[in-house]
Design a protein around this motif. Sequence first.
Motif, PDB file in Angstrom:
ATOM      1  N   ALA A 488      -9.718  54.907   4.652  1.00  0.00           N
ATOM      2  CA  ALA A 488     -10.590  53.769   4.350  1.00  0.00           C
ATOM      3  C   ALA A 488     -11.975  54.006   4.924  1.00  0.00           C
ATOM      4  CB  ALA A 488      -9.991  52.495   4.930  1.00  0.00           C
ATOM      5  N   ALA A 489     -12.964  54.045   4.026  1.00  0.00           N
ATOM      6  CA  ALA A 489     -14.346  54.249   4.460  1.00  0.00           C
ATOM      7  C   ALA A 489     -14.957  52.911   4.850  1.00  0.00           C
ATOM      8  CB  ALA A 489     -15.141  54.873   3.319  1.00  0.00           C
ATOM      9  N   ARG A 490     -16.167  52.945   5.454  1.00  0.00           N
ATOM     10  CA  ARG A 490     -16.901  51.713   5.749  1.00  0.00           C
ATOM     11  C   ARG A 490     -16.985  50.855   4.492  1.00  0.00           C
ATOM     12  NH1 ARG A 490     -19.320  50.270  11.031  1.00  0.00           N
ATOM     13  NH2 ARG A 490     -17.391  51.069  11.827  1.00  0.00           N
ATOM     14  N   GLY A 491     -16.749  49.587   4.598  1.00  0.00           N
ATOM     15  CA  GLY A 491     -16.838  48.709   3.437  1.00  0.00           C
ATOM     16  C   GLY A 491     -15.499  48.535   2.735  1.00  0.00           C
ATOM     17  N   ASP A 492     -14.506  49.281   3.203  1.00  0.00           N
ATOM     18  CA  ASP A 492     -13.185  49.242   2.565  1.00  0.00           C
ATOM     19  C   ASP A 492     -12.223  48.293   3.266  1.00  0.00           C
ATOM     20  OD1 ASP A 492     -13.287  50.802   0.422  1.00  0.00           O
ATOM     21  OD2 ASP A 492     -12.358  52.567   1.325  1.00  0.00           O
ATOM     22  N   GLU A 493     -12.762  47.332   4.020  1.00  0.00           N
ATOM     23  CA  GLU A 493     -11.908  46.486   4.859  1.00  0.00           C
ATOM     24  C   GLU A 493     -10.895  45.695   4.026  1.00  0.00           C
ATOM     25  OE1 GLU A 493     -15.260  46.627   5.151  1.00  0.00           O
ATOM     26  OE2 GLU A 493     -15.314  47.863   6.949  1.00  0.00           O
ATOM     27  N   THR A 494     -11.315  45.295   2.825  1.00  0.00           N
ATOM     28  CA  THR A 494     -10.393  44.500   1.986  1.00  0.00           C
ATOM     29  C   THR A 494      -9.166  45.336   1.625  1.00  0.00           C
ATOM     30  OG1 THR A 494     -12.460  43.837   0.981  1.00  0.00           O
ATOM     31  CG2 THR A 494     -10.490  42.887   0.045  1.00  0.00           C
ATOM     32  N   ARG A 495      -9.401  46.609   1.362  1.00  0.00           N
ATOM     33  CA  ARG A 495      -8.285  47.490   1.004  1.00  0.00           C
ATOM     34  C   ARG A 495      -7.339  47.666   2.190  1.00  0.00           C
ATOM     35  NH1 ARG A 495      -7.632  52.663  -0.417  1.00  0.00           N
ATOM     36  NH2 ARG A 495      -9.418  53.358   0.790  1.00  0.00           N
ATOM     37  N   VAL A 496      -7.927  47.745   3.396  1.00  0.00           N
ATOM     38  CA  VAL A 496      -7.091  47.894   4.591  1.00  0.00           C
ATOM     39  C   VAL A 496      -6.246  46.633   4.763  1.00  0.00           C
ATOM     40  CG1 VAL A 496      -7.093  48.246   7.088  1.00  0.00           C
ATOM     41  CG2 VAL A 496      -8.787  49.398   5.683  1.00  0.00           C
ATOM     42  N   GLN A 497      -6.904  45.484   4.575  1.00  0.00           N
ATOM     43  CA  GLN A 497      -6.190  44.208   4.705  1.00  0.00           C
ATOM     44  C   GLN A 497      -5.026  44.148   3.703  1.00  0.00           C
ATOM     45  OE1 GLN A 497      -7.310  41.312   6.857  1.00  0.00           O
ATOM     46  NE2 GLN A 497      -5.121  41.175   6.499  1.00  0.00           N
ATOM     47  N   ALA A 498      -5.317  44.561   2.464  1.00  0.00           N
ATOM     48  CA  ALA A 498      -4.278  44.518   1.428  1.00  0.00           C
ATOM     49  C   ALA A 498      -3.129  45.459   1.796  1.00  0.00           C
ATOM     50  CB  ALA A 498      -4.867  44.905   0.076  1.00  0.00           C
ATOM     51  N   ALA A 499      -3.478  46.638   2.325  1.00  0.00           N
ATOM     52  CA  ALA A 499      -2.431  47.607   2.698  1.00  0.00           C
ATOM     53  C   ALA A 499      -1.573  47.047   3.823  1.00  0.00           C
ATOM     54  CB  ALA A 499      -3.073  48.918   3.127  1.00  0.00           C
ATOM     55  N   LEU A 500      -2.224  46.361   4.766  1.00  0.00           N
ATOM     56  CA  LEU A 500      -1.482  45.795   5.897  1.00  0.00           C
ATOM     57  C   LEU A 500      -0.542  44.681   5.403  1.00  0.00           C
ATOM     58  CD1 LEU A 500      -1.098  45.767   8.974  1.00  0.00           C
ATOM     59  CD2 LEU A 500      -2.940  44.086   9.109  1.00  0.00           C
ATOM     60  N   ASN A 501      -1.071  43.828   4.514  1.00  0.00           N
ATOM     61  CA  ASN A 501      -0.229  42.737   3.977  1.00  0.00           C
ATOM     62  C   ASN A 501       0.978  43.314   3.256  1.00  0.00           C
ATOM     63  OD1 ASN A 501      -2.125  41.044   4.962  1.00  0.00           O
ATOM     64  ND2 ASN A 501      -3.093  40.589   2.981  1.00  0.00           N
ATOM     65  N   GLN A 502       0.720  44.354   2.463  1.00  0.00           N
ATOM     66  CA  GLN A 502       1.808  44.967   1.694  1.00  0.00           C
ATOM     67  C   GLN A 502       2.837  45.614   2.634  1.00  0.00           C
ATOM     68  OE1 GLN A 502       0.618  48.140  -0.867  1.00  0.00           O
ATOM     69  NE2 GLN A 502       2.048  47.537  -2.458  1.00  0.00           N
ATOM     70  N   GLN A 503       2.320  46.256   3.680  1.00  0.00           N
ATOM     71  CA  GLN A 503       3.220  46.908   4.640  1.00  0.00           C
ATOM     72  C   GLN A 503       4.126  45.850   5.287  1.00  0.00           C
ATOM     73  OE1 GLN A 503       1.119  48.845   7.833  1.00  0.00           O
ATOM     74  NE2 GLN A 503       2.953  49.779   8.704  1.00  0.00           N
ATOM     75  N   ARG A 504       3.510  44.714   5.687  1.00  0.00           N
ATOM     76  CA  ARG A 504       4.315  43.673   6.336  1.00  0.00           C
ATOM     77  C   ARG A 504       5.355  43.099   5.372  1.00  0.00           C
ATOM     78  NH1 ARG A 504      -0.284  40.759  10.012  1.00  0.00           N
ATOM     79  NH2 ARG A 504      -1.362  40.680   8.028  1.00  0.00           N
ATOM     80  N   GLU A 505       4.916  42.936   4.096  1.00  0.00           N
ATOM     81  CA  GLU A 505       5.867  42.391   3.106  1.00  0.00           C
ATOM     82  C   GLU A 505       7.047  43.344   2.925  1.00  0.00           C
ATOM     83  OE1 GLU A 505       3.680  41.585  -0.468  1.00  0.00           O
ATOM     84  OE2 GLU A 505       2.426  40.130   0.615  1.00  0.00           O
TER      85      GLU A 505
END
Length: 511
Positions: A488-505
């Motif tokens: 995840a590059a700078r500005g990619d925070e939404t993608r990180v958030q989505a990946a984290l949500n998916q991981q938790r699910e």
Amino acid sequence: MHVQLAFAPNVAPLPAPRRAARAIERVEHALDVPFGSANPLRQLGALAFLSFWVALGSGAYLFVVFDTSALGAHASIDALKGEPLLGGLVRGLHRYSADAFAAVTLLHLAREWAHGRYHGFRWFSWLTGVPLVLLLVADGMVGYWLPADTRAQFVATTIGEWVGWLPGFGDRLIRNFVTADAISDRLFSLLIFLHIGVGLLILLGLWVHLLRLVRPRVNPVRAGGVAFAVLLVALALVAPALSTAPADFARAPANVPVDWFYLAPLALAQGASPALSWLAVAAVALLLGVLPWTRRETRTPVVVDPSNCTGCARCFDDCPYGAVVMTPRSDTARFKSIARVDPALCAACGICVGACPRSDPFRRVPTLATGIDLPARPIDALRRRLDAAFVHRPGAAVVFGCDHGADVNLLGGRDVIALSAPCLGQVPPSFADYALRKGARAVLFAGCAEDACAFRFGAAFTHARLTGAREPHLHPRARGPRVQEIDAARGDETRVQAALNQQRESIDAVA
Ligand code: HEM
Ligand code: SF4
Ligand code: SF4
């Protein structure tokens, strides 16, 4: 509650040309989609090398067929158009690889500048790059002189006026080199000697340029290299490189096509004045040359702790800048060698800290003193912050980030412990295991893409350590959905958030 825990930064935020860096990152990122690991913007140095080799190889063939006599030079090169599949192709390859060399080098320079990689410990890589630009332009100018056509005439006369403007050269230079009488066999031998000689000087300069980098990436990803070579061949076939009419010093050349990569200073000398052209060249060289000293140095190099160094040499193996050497030690019979750091070479990335077996958070010591550490961002602070966070937030997810990639401190939502390191490579995989033992629901490593790592190897080594391909390994009990990674590059925070949500699910789904 969102617990934001960043190490206190010891590296200043990315430097001045931030907006340029963001723009370049966005373009790089966009190209990741069609090109994947062959993304050309992530391997510009290697593509410049490939261009150089193609120019060298095709140049060797042209040297064989080139007639170095004043009368035969034009005809020998012009004749190649009669054999398009060999001669024409090779000539086209030489022309376009030379252009690609210039274009890719300029892009490489712009990218390093935009990412702020021109100062501090990188002054050497930057400064040794600057003469390469001057040499390659000079070599291109000499190259365009060789076909003895009207463009060569333009190059010869303008170089004569241009260099003749410098004190100490004057009219003599023009008389000796660029008048009809001066066009001799000797001149063409001299030009070919210069063209090859400067090319070899560039090769020597490239060796110096890479001296401070461990395992520099000089070959592009295979698919990218092949595509690049195919593009050069296609260009050479579709738009063959041709000579213009033979040089005629009785007449001034008209409508000469200008290759702006190599002939821009001459076009400026003719269009404006030699003085202005020299001023522009001197200004660019000076600007590039002083750039490394325009920013204050803020890095604090790593320090070795002899009482914790066992001489295992993992830090030596992992340092991307050759800042660590192993030296014999005499103070203990137990360990034969000890790591030593050259502070002038150290990038303060912390990759060596992540490699050191003494950075293991499970060690039962009140302060996690390790073999090699960043004084301003010690590994002990990382463990303390994790410990402190879990007192209040058992069951939180932990996201390890890097100061140069997505800003993990911007992640929203409850129960997220965000920890940013100078480079993801500073975080040993055992910290993921440790976080899980403390009760973390999920652990996510969010760092730059492998080819975009600010410290060259941090992202690749993190991946290799997590997958067990490189020491120190992530313990097998921690492998699986609970420990994941994302580029995840700078500005990619939404993608990180989505990946984290998916991981938790997905963890919840299995539980
Ligand atoms: C003449 C053609 C050039 C070639 C073929 C070339 C090639 C390379 C290569 C292969 C690397 C190593 C990449 C890696 O493994 O991480 C590199 C690094 C670097 N180059 Fe060049 N380079 C050239 C010109 C330049 C110029 C003109 C500059 C700037 C003035 C420059 C600045 C740098 C810097 C600062 C690095 C270090 C990056 C880092 O520390 O991560 N290079 N170059
Ligand atoms: S990794 Fe740690 S223990 Fe091994 S040589 Fe380096 S500092 Fe010493
Ligand atoms: S901090 Fe980075 S550059 Fe410095 S010694 Fe460690 S790995 Fe090498």
